[in-house]
Each structure stands twice: as structure tokens, then as C-alpha cells.
Design a protein around this motif. Sequence first.
Motif, PDB file in Angstrom:
ATOM      1  N   THR A 197       0.764  -1.086  -0.072  1.00 40.28           N
ATOM      2  CA  THR A 197      -0.100  -0.114  -0.128  1.00 40.28           C
ATOM      3  C   THR A 197       0.814   1.158  -0.005  1.00 40.28           C
ATOM      4  OG1 THR A 197      -0.214  -0.352   2.465  1.00 40.28           O
ATOM      5  CG2 THR A 197      -2.061  -0.659   0.972  1.00 40.28           C
TER       6      THR A 197
ATOM      7  N   THR B 218       8.264  -6.068   6.313  1.00 40.73           N
ATOM      8  CA  THR B 218       9.044  -4.942   7.229  1.00 40.73           C
ATOM      9  C   THR B 218       9.088  -5.106   8.364  1.00 40.73           C
ATOM     10  OG1 THR B 218       7.385  -3.284   6.886  1.00 40.73           O
ATOM     11  CG2 THR B 218       8.905  -3.515   5.221  1.00 40.73           C
TER      12      THR B 218
ATOM     13  N   THR C 258       6.715  -4.528  10.546  1.00 40.45           N
ATOM     14  CA  THR C 258       6.005  -3.429  11.237  1.00 40.45           C
ATOM     15  C   THR C 258       5.357  -4.155  12.457  1.00 40.45           C
ATOM     16  OG1 THR C 258       5.309  -2.397   9.047  1.00 40.45           O
ATOM     17  CG2 THR C 258       3.683  -2.157  10.919  1.00 40.45           C
TER      18      THR C 258
ATOM     19  N   GLN D   6       8.958   9.881   8.283  1.00 40.59           N
ATOM     20  CA  GLN D   6       9.234   9.202   9.472  1.00 40.59           C
ATOM     21  C   GLN D   6      10.536   8.403   9.566  1.00 40.59           C
ATOM     22  OE1 GLN D   6       5.913   6.618  10.462  1.00 40.59           O
ATOM     23  NE2 GLN D   6       4.277   8.075  10.080  1.00 40.59           N
TER      24      GLN D   6
HETATM   25  C1  LIG Z   1       0.930   7.060   8.978  1.00 40.32           C
HETATM   26  C2  LIG Z   1       1.785   5.711   8.797  1.00 40.32           C
HETATM   27  C3  LIG Z   1       1.957   5.266  10.127  1.00 40.32           C
HETATM   28  C4  LIG Z   1       2.625   3.960  10.142  1.00 40.32           C
HETATM   29  N1  LIG Z   1       2.748   3.487  11.506  1.00 40.32           N
HETATM   30  C5  LIG Z   1       3.437   2.345  11.633  1.00 40.32           C
HETATM   31  C6  LIG Z   1       3.574   1.617  12.892  1.00 40.32           C
HETATM   32  O1  LIG Z   1       2.739   2.062  13.834  1.00 40.32           O
HETATM   33  N2  LIG Z   1       4.493   0.782  13.126  1.00 40.32           N
HETATM   34  C7  LIG Z   1       5.232   0.407  12.203  1.00 40.32           C
HETATM   35  O2  LIG Z   1       5.895  -0.586  12.282  1.00 40.32           O
HETATM   36  N3  LIG Z   1       5.223   0.789  11.033  1.00 40.32           N
HETATM   37  C8  LIG Z   1       4.325   1.935  10.685  1.00 40.32           C
HETATM   38  N4  LIG Z   1       4.437   2.623   9.349  1.00 40.32           N
HETATM   39  C9  LIG Z   1       5.430   2.108   8.454  1.00 40.32           C
HETATM   40  C10 LIG Z   1       4.573   1.008   7.810  1.00 40.32           C
HETATM   41  O3  LIG Z   1       3.764  -0.148   8.533  1.00 40.32           O
HETATM   42  C11 LIG Z   1       5.624   0.073   6.748  1.00 40.32           C
HETATM   43  O4  LIG Z   1       6.213   0.864   5.918  1.00 40.32           O
HETATM   44  C12 LIG Z   1       4.903  -0.967   6.236  1.00 40.32           C
HETATM   45  O5  LIG Z   1       5.808  -1.901   5.351  1.00 40.32           O
HETATM   46  C13 LIG Z   1       3.947  -0.648   5.027  1.00 40.32           C
HETATM   47  O6  LIG Z   1       3.369  -1.684   4.329  1.00 40.32           O
HETATM   48  P1  LIG Z   1       2.866  -1.289   2.738  1.00 40.32           P
HETATM   49  O7  LIG Z   1       2.047  -2.378   2.326  1.00 40.32           O
HETATM   50  O8  LIG Z   1       2.493   0.070   2.416  1.00 40.32           O
HETATM   51  O9  LIG Z   1       4.416  -1.715   2.139  1.00 40.32           O
HETATM   52  P2  LIG Z   1       5.038  -0.902   0.726  1.00 40.32           P
HETATM   53  O10 LIG Z   1       5.599   0.356   1.183  1.00 40.32           O
HETATM   54  O11 LIG Z   1       4.292  -1.115  -0.288  1.00 40.32           O
HETATM   55  O12 LIG Z   1       6.245  -2.117   0.825  1.00 40.32           O
HETATM   56  C14 LIG Z   1       6.943  -2.447   1.724  1.00 40.32           C
HETATM   57  C15 LIG Z   1       8.011  -3.643   1.393  1.00 40.32           C
HETATM   58  O13 LIG Z   1       7.225  -4.931   1.404  1.00 40.32           O
HETATM   59  C16 LIG Z   1       7.281  -5.527   0.035  1.00 40.32           C
HETATM   60  N5  LIG Z   1       5.929  -6.116  -0.328  1.00 40.32           N
HETATM   61  C17 LIG Z   1       4.743  -5.702  -0.463  1.00 40.32           C
HETATM   62  N6  LIG Z   1       4.226  -6.524  -0.679  1.00 40.32           N
HETATM   63  C18 LIG Z   1       4.640  -7.618  -0.927  1.00 40.32           C
HETATM   64  C19 LIG Z   1       4.212  -9.008  -1.449  1.00 40.32           C
HETATM   65  N7  LIG Z   1       3.151  -9.499  -1.650  1.00 40.32           N
HETATM   66  N8  LIG Z   1       5.384  -9.803  -1.599  1.00 40.32           N
HETATM   67  C20 LIG Z   1       6.583  -9.565  -1.193  1.00 40.32           C
HETATM   68  N9  LIG Z   1       7.026  -8.397  -0.679  1.00 40.32           N
HETATM   69  C21 LIG Z   1       6.076  -7.461  -0.702  1.00 40.32           C
HETATM   70  C22 LIG Z   1       7.719  -4.342  -0.715  1.00 40.32           C
HETATM   71  O14 LIG Z   1       8.291  -5.014  -1.945  1.00 40.32           O
HETATM   72  C23 LIG Z   1       8.635  -3.553   0.169  1.00 40.32           C
HETATM   73  O15 LIG Z   1       9.784  -4.107   0.175  1.00 40.32           O
HETATM   74  C24 LIG Z   1       3.433   3.625   9.299  1.00 40.32           C
HETATM   75  C25 LIG Z   1       3.569   4.359   7.824  1.00 40.32           C
HETATM   76  C26 LIG Z   1       2.863   5.341   7.813  1.00 40.32           C
HETATM   77  C27 LIG Z   1       2.900   6.061   6.412  1.00 40.32           C
END
Ligand SMILES: Cc1cc2nc3c(=O)[nH]c(=O)nc-3n(C[C@H](O)[C@H](O)[C@H](O)COP(=O)(O)OP(=O)(O)OC[C@H]3O[C@@H](n4cnc5c(N)ncnc54)[C@H](O)[C@@H]3O)c2cc1C
Length: 448
Positions: free
Chosen positions: A69, A141, A143, A317
Amino acid sequence: MNKRTFIKLCSAFVAGRMLSPLMARQGRSELRNWAGNLEYGTRRLYVPDTLDEAKRFVKETQEFKVLGTRHCFNSIADTSTKLLSLRNLDKIVALDPAGPNVTVEAGITYGQLAPYLHSKGFALHNLASLPHISVAGACSTATHGSGQGNGNLSTAVIGLEMLTASGETLKLSAGKDGDAFLGAVVGLGALGVITKITLRLQPTFMVSQYVYEDLPFSQLKENFDKIESSGYSVSLFTDWQKQRVNELWIKSRMEPGQAFDAKPEFFGAKLATRNLHPIAELSAENCTEQMGVPGPWYERLPHFRMGFTPSAGKELQSEYFVPRQHAIEATLAIERLREQISPHLLISEIRAIAADNFWMSPCYKQPSVAIHFTWRQDWPAVRALLPIIERELAPFKPRPHWGKLFTISPAQLKPSYEKLPEFLQLAKKLDPQGKFRNDFLNTNLFGG
Ligand SMILES: Cc1cc2nc3c(=O)[nH]c(=O)nc-3n(C[C@H](O)[C@H](O)[C@H](O)COP(=O)(O)OP(=O)(O)OC[C@H]3O[C@@H](n4cnc5c(N)ncnc54)[C@H](O)[C@@H]3O)c2cc1C
């Protein structure tokens, strides 16, 4: 970060979908991450509707990155080649009440999944500050949410299905695949395309959330363990000013022996009399309900509500994990930098996370405290500050959040992951030609 980064927040994510040719071009619109600070290095995004289409793409494409996302702030998901989004593969595959566990397609978000689970009588053990993120991207990652007894979100994973570089399906499970499973769950997008995930569940539960204001650092210092153990999930928000935690968020399970007795005063902090946003000047409308009002786990464990902008929106962040035993010293080390930090900071958050066994998790074998920074969106200023923060934290061997901004050198980063050699071997086995690599992975992990 390269020069493509940190361009003004603008266009929304407009994904196209075309099967012939496979790639959907973005036209003039750009592909950016959620915060808008990163413009991805390609506009060629493929959004399959079926697993077979995804498989074909993986087989036929020489190099690409999967996007979740787009909530990462750094370039971990970036590439100049091609992007693959599984956002249309977002179904619930199976709920096994006997496990209990649930198998989902990788594109699903926690916001989609959680209400369904609750309606069936189940819950996940924890959520991040926001439910908007994809399950696969979040687990990849490491999270995390908060709560000293709670491992990061990936610790709920008990099974994975992924496409390796050859397009073959690899199934891994906690029970059968030992090491490969422990290496693959926090896979940083380096091992393959996760298509399905199985998550451990528990019976659904209710949570109440109380917020206290102005907790003196002196009290935090003396009573850190008591404060951290006061709830199922505890978050400390501070702007590092006035020697105090601005807001203390305590989320308690409403079960015998666990409910929080909300006295008007708690270690010198005052019980809030209205809902608050972690950034006090922003509207609490975006935040989950407080003031002790009971609600289902998925409407209390995140700070921000689905359907509303989480956090500030236009921001950056950073976050660093340190071993739990250094929590106070590390916090005080950052507090000493307050004059440098404050002009660029929106808010900091301190959270505790339980240890886990995943090779690339920042909490690998280490109960941790994460010190988080939500910055104003001014990369030159933040880039200048991060090395100063990292130097102060260096005695505690900080591990940066994989999805957030850091400047720790690969030479410092790599030795903090004792299982990195095994992880690199696993990557070589599943992806011998480097199909899933990008600059971020090459620089931080694979180089040298
Ligand atoms: C407002 C905000 C609040 C946040 N709060 C927190 C929090 O409370 N705690 C915390 O730890 N983090 C937090 N984050 C960070 C966030 O959770 C991480 O960045 C997380 O990775 C986001 O998931 P995404 O799907 O958007 O990943 P993306 O940014 O789209 O991708 C992240 C990684 O995952 C890989 N990936 C995605 N989908 C797949 C798949 N299907 N197969 C293999 N690899 C894949 C991508 O290649 C990339 O390496 C926050 C971020 C924001 C913007």
C-alpha cells in the motif's frame, strides 16, 4: 535517497491495468509513496486480477518490485524497472475456526480483514498505528504495534505462499519449514512475491483506551516498567520539550484482571478529559475512540481510524529499535538533542515490542523499545539530523525500521543482524539472478 525523492506531495496513486502489453503506463501522473516524499523510479505498474496473471508476470519479467500500500518512507519498494501490485488479490481464502487461523491473499489490508475477523468471533494479537497498510507489506518490513508482550505483526504469520523468481509456488509453514520460514516472513521483498499469508488468530476481545497528559520524564525514568506494563498496548508520545511525555496512551483488554483502573492521576500525569490526537494541534476525529469507551480490538489498537488520514499526512518518519534494557538511557540520550530535534519534529512515539525469531526482524531475539520520529517533510533538515541521532543511539546498537528513513551505514547495519548471512543465502537460492533486488537492498544488505 536519490534525487527523485522528496518532491512535493501531489498526485494520487492511479494504477492502470492492462494485459496486452502487460504493463500499464501511468501517462503523465507519477507513482508516489503514501507520504508523497518518494516518486518511484518507474511508472510501469502491473495490477493482475488473478494469481495466474501474477505468475505469468513473475515468469516473464526480468526485474521488478512488489508494491503493497506504499506506506514506506524510504526506497525499499522502489525500482526503475517495473512494479507489481497485488491490490486486486485481496480475498479471504479460508477461516479455520479450529486453528484458529485465517488465510488471506497478500493484497488485503488490515482495515479490510479486521472487521471480518471480529464478525466471526476472532482477533489478531495486535495492529500498527494505522489499519490502512497491506498485510504482506507490513509483515515484510516487521511492522509493529505496541505492548511489551506483543511481537510485531509478522509474529502472527504461521504460513506463507510465495512466487519465487522462476514463478514457481513455494509454500512455507512455521510447523514444517523451520529455518526457511524464519528467514522468509520478514523478507523485505527480497525473496519472492508473497501471494497468500496464514495468520494465527485468537478469540475476539474488547479494548478500552485512556490517554494521560504530561507525564514527567522523572516519573518515566523511575517507573518505566510499571508504566509499560500498565496496559496491553502502551504508547508514549513526546515532543522532547519540558522534560515530559505529552501523551501516554494506555490500551487495555477488557478481561478480568486486565482492565485498567483509570485514576485521575497516573505517575504525575493527568487523565485527559477529551479525545486527543498524538499531535495535539490536530483533530482527534482521525483517532480511535478514547476516554475508556469499550470497543472491538481493531477499533482501539490502532491510533488512527480506517477511512481517515492517519498521522499528519505530509510528513517523514524514522524509527530506531534498541534493546529493552537500554530504554531509559536511549530515551534520555534523545532528550539531550531536543533543541536540535524540535524545530523539525511533529511528534515522537516510544513503544515496547516483544522479541521474535525472524532473522531480519529488528526484534530478533531481543525485547525492544522503538523510538519513533514523525518529522516535518523537510528532507535536507532530517537528513542532517539523523546521523546525530544515530550517533547518540550507537552505544545501544540501534536497528532502524526497514520502512522508514535512516542514514546508518551498511557497515554498521549488517553486523547488527546475526542471521544476515543465512538470509542472503536464502535470497540467492530463491532468486539467483536478483529479480527482486533494488538499490535499497543492494546497498544495505547485498553489497560488499
Ligand atoms: C502514517 C503511517 C503510520 C505508520 N505506522 C507504523 C506503525 O505503527 N508501526 C510500524 O512498524 N510501521 C508503521 N508505518 C510503516 C509501515 O507500516 C511500513 O512501511 C509497511 O511496510 C507498510 O506496508 P505497505 O503495504 O504500505 O508496504 P510497501 O511500502 O508498499 O512495501 C514495503 C515492502 O514490502 C514489500 N512487499 C509488499 N507486498 C509484498 C508482497 N506481496 N510480497 C513480497 N513483498 C512485498 C515491498 O516490496 C517492500 O519491500 C507507518 C507508515 C505510515 C505512512
